[in-house]
Design an enzyme around this catalytic site. Structure first.
Site, PDB file in Angstrom:
ATOM      1  N   HIS A 114      -9.862   1.610   0.297  1.00  0.00           N
ATOM      2  CA  HIS A 114      -8.323   1.587   0.288  1.00  0.00           C
ATOM      3  C   HIS A 114      -7.588   1.069  -1.137  1.00  0.00           C
ATOM      4  O   HIS A 114      -8.183  -0.084  -1.482  1.00  0.00           O
ATOM      5  CB  HIS A 114      -7.790   0.571   1.142  1.00  0.00           C
ATOM      6  CG  HIS A 114      -6.253   0.458   1.521  1.00  0.00           C
ATOM      7  ND1 HIS A 114      -5.553   1.215   0.848  1.00  0.00           N
ATOM      8  CD2 HIS A 114      -5.785  -0.107   2.289  1.00  0.00           C
ATOM      9  CE1 HIS A 114      -4.390   1.137   1.320  1.00  0.00           C
ATOM     10  NE2 HIS A 114      -4.308   0.152   2.318  1.00  0.00           N
ATOM     11  N   GLU A 148      -0.653   4.689  13.617  1.00  0.00           N
ATOM     12  CA  GLU A 148      -0.494   5.860  12.834  1.00  0.00           C
ATOM     13  C   GLU A 148      -0.613   7.147  13.783  1.00  0.00           C
ATOM     14  O   GLU A 148       0.151   8.213  13.576  1.00  0.00           O
ATOM     15  CB  GLU A 148      -0.994   5.931  11.646  1.00  0.00           C
ATOM     16  CG  GLU A 148      -0.688   7.086  10.569  1.00  0.00           C
ATOM     17  CD  GLU A 148      -1.395   7.275   9.078  1.00  0.00           C
ATOM     18  OE1 GLU A 148      -1.015   8.303   8.525  1.00  0.00           O
ATOM     19  OE2 GLU A 148      -2.212   6.465   9.137  1.00  0.00           O
ATOM     20  N   LYS A 167      -9.616   7.756   2.614  1.00  0.00           N
ATOM     21  CA  LYS A 167     -10.020   6.630   2.645  1.00  0.00           C
ATOM     22  C   LYS A 167     -11.610   5.962   3.137  1.00  0.00           C
ATOM     23  O   LYS A 167     -12.090   5.051   2.705  1.00  0.00           O
ATOM     24  CB  LYS A 167      -9.138   5.473   3.091  1.00  0.00           C
ATOM     25  CG  LYS A 167      -7.764   5.373   2.431  1.00  0.00           C
ATOM     26  CD  LYS A 167      -6.777   4.177   2.962  1.00  0.00           C
ATOM     27  CE  LYS A 167      -5.554   4.467   2.424  1.00  0.00           C
ATOM     28  NZ  LYS A 167      -4.671   5.652   2.645  1.00  0.00           N
ATOM     29  N   HIS A 206      -2.611   7.912   6.133  1.00  0.00           N
ATOM     30  CA  HIS A 206      -2.785   6.454   5.630  1.00  0.00           C
ATOM     31  C   HIS A 206      -4.183   5.994   6.220  1.00  0.00           C
ATOM     32  O   HIS A 206      -4.874   5.424   5.156  1.00  0.00           O
ATOM     33  CB  HIS A 206      -1.682   5.792   6.017  1.00  0.00           C
ATOM     34  CG  HIS A 206      -1.649   4.318   5.413  1.00  0.00           C
ATOM     35  ND1 HIS A 206      -1.611   4.282   3.721  1.00  0.00           N
ATOM     36  CD2 HIS A 206      -1.837   3.066   5.573  1.00  0.00           C
ATOM     37  CE1 HIS A 206      -1.862   3.100   3.518  1.00  0.00           C
ATOM     38  NE2 HIS A 206      -1.948   2.211   4.476  1.00  0.00           N
ATOM     39  N   PHE A 264       1.854  -3.427   3.970  1.00  0.00           N
ATOM     40  CA  PHE A 264       2.361  -4.823   4.493  1.00  0.00           C
ATOM     41  C   PHE A 264       3.782  -5.147   4.027  1.00  0.00           C
ATOM     42  O   PHE A 264       4.130  -4.722   2.961  1.00  0.00           O
ATOM     43  CB  PHE A 264       1.498  -6.016   4.118  1.00  0.00           C
ATOM     44  CG  PHE A 264       0.263  -6.032   4.557  1.00  0.00           C
ATOM     45  CD1 PHE A 264      -0.190  -5.188   5.521  1.00  0.00           C
ATOM     46  CD2 PHE A 264      -0.650  -7.187   4.303  1.00  0.00           C
ATOM     47  CE1 PHE A 264      -1.566  -5.720   6.334  1.00  0.00           C
ATOM     48  CE2 PHE A 264      -1.935  -7.429   4.788  1.00  0.00           C
ATOM     49  CZ  PHE A 264      -2.377  -6.432   5.859  1.00  0.00           C
ATOM     50  N   CYS A 322       0.639  -1.254  -0.074  1.00  0.00           N
ATOM     51  CA  CYS A 322      -0.059  -0.147   0.016  1.00  0.00           C
ATOM     52  C   CYS A 322       0.726   1.377   0.015  1.00  0.00           C
ATOM     53  O   CYS A 322       0.264   2.255   0.035  1.00  0.00           O
ATOM     54  CB  CYS A 322      -0.956   0.171   1.364  1.00  0.00           C
ATOM     55  SG  CYS A 322      -1.928  -1.525   1.172  1.00  0.00           S
TER      56      CYS A 322
END
Length: 405
Positions: A334, A311, A329, A300, A393, A162
């Site tokens: 996403h 985050e 998002k 994010h 990831f 991502c």
């Protein structure tokens, strides 16, 4: 070239669940509209997840019919977004050897791979498309954009989950500052809404299961968040050496003042806040800006219980609690490999327009989130610096910093 070569953004392109171009996507973000809908195809009936952020405009409506049939959906959206960005930049006249392309992706042509494997199993080898390999390869989006634009300065494909789209833009900055290009078309593309991804993320307990209320499913920083919502689309920017853009009287949106990429070396799926903090601090150092200079953070913020909190803590540690924080998002879902690039576009437009979209579905802010999260409606005011985060990831972290041009 000097390490301090100024780099500006002169073109934007996007196709998303909110709109078929940048203007409609931005307008929908400011209006707080959701692009997340029910997946009603028969193949989804037995899945625990039946919601997704589908494209607002089909790319096949914008591409030549014959060409579209030879492209994976991920390649299609990349071309659509890149063409818009290129036209928006005024189609710069640049030596092809000084024009580069960087398009990141998380899964590349996975829809083609899965679909052609089904064809092979059901009908045999003679029914497999001869275009299968160019359609499934991860570098396909970058390759097709480079062919379309005649770019001979390199075609690159960051694949960092991502963070891919943001890392692509960071690499574009490097290419210009290292003197290897004058213009770089950079961004991300993703299109992989299918039974396997929905089932896989559901089994990993990463995806929201609010099947009865798609528009309420993605809710970053909210106490009721239960996972992200998969989306599809592409976002692309045109980066130019500032003096090159000035010589052709281009009108930049913003300056890409700094960028940083870090890795956690911690866990394949669990983020480590330390790596995120390093990314933000290094990006600010590259931009020669103190944390207090940051007015906006495009987080994010995927809407996962642990990810959003990690985050939030990282932003507070690296920058402080003073910036306005947004998370789009909540509206788009996403977009994986395209997410960081779309976040970058939102940050650029916040700098240009002096407005920050509100986070949709944020009814009850998690008390552990000690940030100034924008809610209720867009917030207006001059933006001197906007920071955009993208994490993936594998412990991939990318941060971009934009300032007025």
């Amino acid at each position: 070239m000097s390490a301090r070569t100024d780099v500006v953004v002169t073109g934007l392109g996007a196709t998303t669940p909110l709109g078929g171009d940048t203007a409609s996507t931005w307008a929908a973000m400011l209006a707080g509209i959701s692009g997340i809908t029910a997946v009603e195809e028969e193949w989804a009936a037995g899945l625990p997840v039946r919601i997704a952020g589908r494209l607002a405009v089909e790319p096949t409506e914008l591409l030549d019919r014959v060409q579209a049939r030879r492209l994976d959906r991920c390649e299609q959206v990349a071309l659509v977004a890149a063409r818009e960005a290129w036209a928006d930049a005024g189609r710069p006249r640049v030596d092809p050897e000084r024009l580069a392309v960087v398009i990141g992706t998380g899964t590349g042509g996975a829809l083609t791979m899965l679909g052609q494997d089904d064809v092979l199993e059901a009908s045999g080898v003679r029914r497999v498309s001869p275009h299968t390999v160019p359609m499934l390869m991860a570098n396909g989006p970058a390759a097709w954009v480079s062919i379309d634009l005649g770019a001979r300065g390199g075609a690159h494909t960051p694949v960092s989950a991502c963070a891919s789209g943001a890392e692509a833009i960071a690499l574009g900055l490097d290419l210009i500052r290292l003197g290897r290009a004058d213009v770089v078309v950079a961004g991300g593309a993703e299109a992989c809404i299918c039974p396997l991804t929905l089932a896989g993320f559901a089994r990993a307990q990463a995806h929201s299961t609010r099947n009865d209320a798609p528009g309420l499913a993605s809710r970053p920083f909210d106490t009721g968040r239960d996972g992200f919502v998969i989306g599809e689309g592409a976002a692309v920017v045109v980066l130019e050496r500032a003096d090159f853009a000035a010589a052709r009287t281009a009108r930049p949106y913003a300056t890409l003042a700094g960028a940083a990429v870090t890795s956690d070396a911690h866990h394949i799926t669990a983020a480590h806040p330390e790596g995120q903090v390093r990314a933000m601090r290094r990006a600010l150092a590259a931009a020669d800006l103190p944390p207090l200079a940051v007015d906006v953070v495009h987080a994010h913020a995927t809407s996962t219980p642990k990810g959003d909190l990690a985050e939030a803590q990282s932003i507070a540690e690296a920058i402080g609690v003073h910036p306005a924080v947004t998370a789009t998002k909540s509206m788009t879902g996403h977009l994986f490999g395209a997410a960081g690039a779309l976040g970058a576009i939102a940050a650029v437009l916040s700098v240009r327009d002096g407005i920050v979209p509100a986070v949709r579905n944020l009814d009850d802010l998690d008390p552990e989130v000690k940030l100034d999260v924008v809610t209720g409606g867009p917030r207006t005011g001059a933006v001197g610096a906007a920071l955009a985060n993208a994490f993936g990831f594998g412990g991939h972290n990318a941060t971009l910093v934009f300032t007025p041009a």
